[in-house]
Design a protein around this motif. Structure first.
Motif, PDB file in Angstrom:
ATOM      1  N   GLN A 143      16.557  34.977 -18.430  1.00 35.12           N
ATOM      2  CA  GLN A 143      16.159  35.847 -17.321  1.00 35.12           C
ATOM      3  C   GLN A 143      16.226  35.056 -16.021  1.00 35.12           C
ATOM      4  OE1 GLN A 143      12.273  37.558 -17.662  1.00 35.12           O
ATOM      5  NE2 GLN A 143      12.616  38.954 -15.963  1.00 35.12           N
ATOM      6  N   ASN A 144      16.770  35.672 -14.994  1.00 36.24           N
ATOM      7  CA  ASN A 144      16.867  35.032 -13.685  1.00 36.24           C
ATOM      8  C   ASN A 144      15.488  34.953 -13.041  1.00 36.24           C
ATOM      9  OD1 ASN A 144      17.784  33.998 -11.262  1.00 36.24           O
ATOM     10  ND2 ASN A 144      18.513  35.963 -10.503  1.00 36.24           N
ATOM     11  N   ARG A 145      15.087  33.763 -12.714  1.00 40.13           N
ATOM     12  CA  ARG A 145      13.815  33.538 -12.015  1.00 40.13           C
ATOM     13  C   ARG A 145      14.058  32.841 -10.676  1.00 40.13           C
ATOM     14  NH1 ARG A 145       9.629  33.175 -16.127  1.00 40.13           N
ATOM     15  NH2 ARG A 145       9.962  35.055 -17.337  1.00 40.13           N
ATOM     16  N   GLY A 146      15.172  33.197 -10.036  1.00 41.45           N
ATOM     17  CA  GLY A 146      15.484  32.638  -8.730  1.00 41.45           C
ATOM     18  C   GLY A 146      16.569  31.576  -8.759  1.00 41.45           C
ATOM     19  N   GLU A 147      17.124  31.278  -9.927  1.00 43.22           N
ATOM     20  CA  GLU A 147      18.183  30.279 -10.019  1.00 43.22           C
ATOM     21  C   GLU A 147      19.532  30.850  -9.594  1.00 43.22           C
ATOM     22  OE1 GLU A 147      15.041  30.319 -12.662  1.00 43.22           O
ATOM     23  OE2 GLU A 147      16.827  31.460 -13.096  1.00 43.22           O
ATOM     24  N   GLN A 148      19.672  32.170  -9.685  1.00 47.48           N
ATOM     25  CA  GLN A 148      20.921  32.870  -9.373  1.00 47.48           C
ATOM     26  C   GLN A 148      20.643  33.869  -8.246  1.00 47.48           C
ATOM     27  OE1 GLN A 148      23.597  31.805 -10.857  1.00 47.48           O
ATOM     28  NE2 GLN A 148      22.525  30.548 -12.347  1.00 47.48           N
ATOM     29  N   PRO A 149      21.693  34.495  -7.709  1.00 46.41           N
ATOM     30  CA  PRO A 149      21.464  35.520  -6.680  1.00 46.41           C
ATOM     31  C   PRO A 149      20.504  36.601  -7.181  1.00 46.41           C
ATOM     32  CG  PRO A 149      23.783  34.963  -6.789  1.00 46.41           C
ATOM     33  CD  PRO A 149      23.119  34.246  -7.931  1.00 46.41           C
ATOM     34  N   GLU A 150      19.804  37.214  -6.273  1.00 45.45           N
ATOM     35  CA  GLU A 150      18.743  38.173  -6.600  1.00 45.45           C
ATOM     36  C   GLU A 150      19.214  39.333  -7.482  1.00 45.45           C
ATOM     37  OE1 GLU A 150      15.746  41.116  -4.175  1.00 45.45           O
ATOM     38  OE2 GLU A 150      16.364  39.243  -3.217  1.00 45.45           O
ATOM     39  N   ALA A 151      20.461  39.771  -7.319  1.00 50.44           N
ATOM     40  CA  ALA A 151      20.964  40.909  -8.102  1.00 50.44           C
ATOM     41  C   ALA A 151      21.111  40.579  -9.591  1.00 50.44           C
ATOM     42  CB  ALA A 151      22.315  41.365  -7.552  1.00 50.44           C
ATOM     43  N   VAL A 152      21.196  39.313  -9.948  1.00 51.99           N
ATOM     44  CA  VAL A 152      21.390  38.909 -11.339  1.00 51.99           C
ATOM     45  C   VAL A 152      20.072  39.052 -12.096  1.00 51.99           C
ATOM     46  CG1 VAL A 152      21.972  36.998 -12.889  1.00 51.99           C
ATOM     47  CG2 VAL A 152      23.259  37.328 -10.758  1.00 51.99           C
TER      48      VAL A 152
END
Length: 110
Positions: free
Chosen positions: A12-21
């Motif tokens: 789960q993306n927790r800020g490591e990738q762009p917000e849309a991910v």
């Protein structure tokens, strides 16, 4: 852990990738990013990068389907307070009805 192999998994993306991910995985330099309405595969060749997007116009829900063993922590950048720790790993993620009557499941691993 002699002989053990760490298999790719969705995180789960927790800020490591762009917000849309919402979820992402990385395997041998290739990446798959899952957003609310698209799956984007970034395929790397020695001299170029190919992003390939699959639009999922009707998708409203992403379900976590199969839990993978272990957790992962991402130690990036100089500020340890921003390092996400203990992130669950998932071997399958499903888009619910991106097209009427059809679910789409992405799996990682063998």
């Amino acid at each position: 852990m002699s002989g053990a192999r760490w298999r790719p998994a969705f995180i789960q993306n927790r800020g490591e990738q762009p917000e849309a991910v919402r979820y992402f995985t990385d395997s041998d330099g290739d990446r798959l990013f899952l957003t609310t309405d698209a799956a984007v595969w970034v395929y790397k060749l020695p001299d170029t990068v190919w992003p390939i997007a699959l639009r999922l116009p009707g998708a409203t829900t992403i379900q976590l389907v199969e839990r993978a063993p272990g957790v992962i922590s991402l130690f990036r950048g100089p500020d340890a307070r921003k390092w996400p720790r203990g992130l669950e790993r998932w071997s399958a993620v499903r888009y619910v009805e991106p097209w009427p009557g059809i679910d789409l499941t992405f799996r990682v691993g063998d």
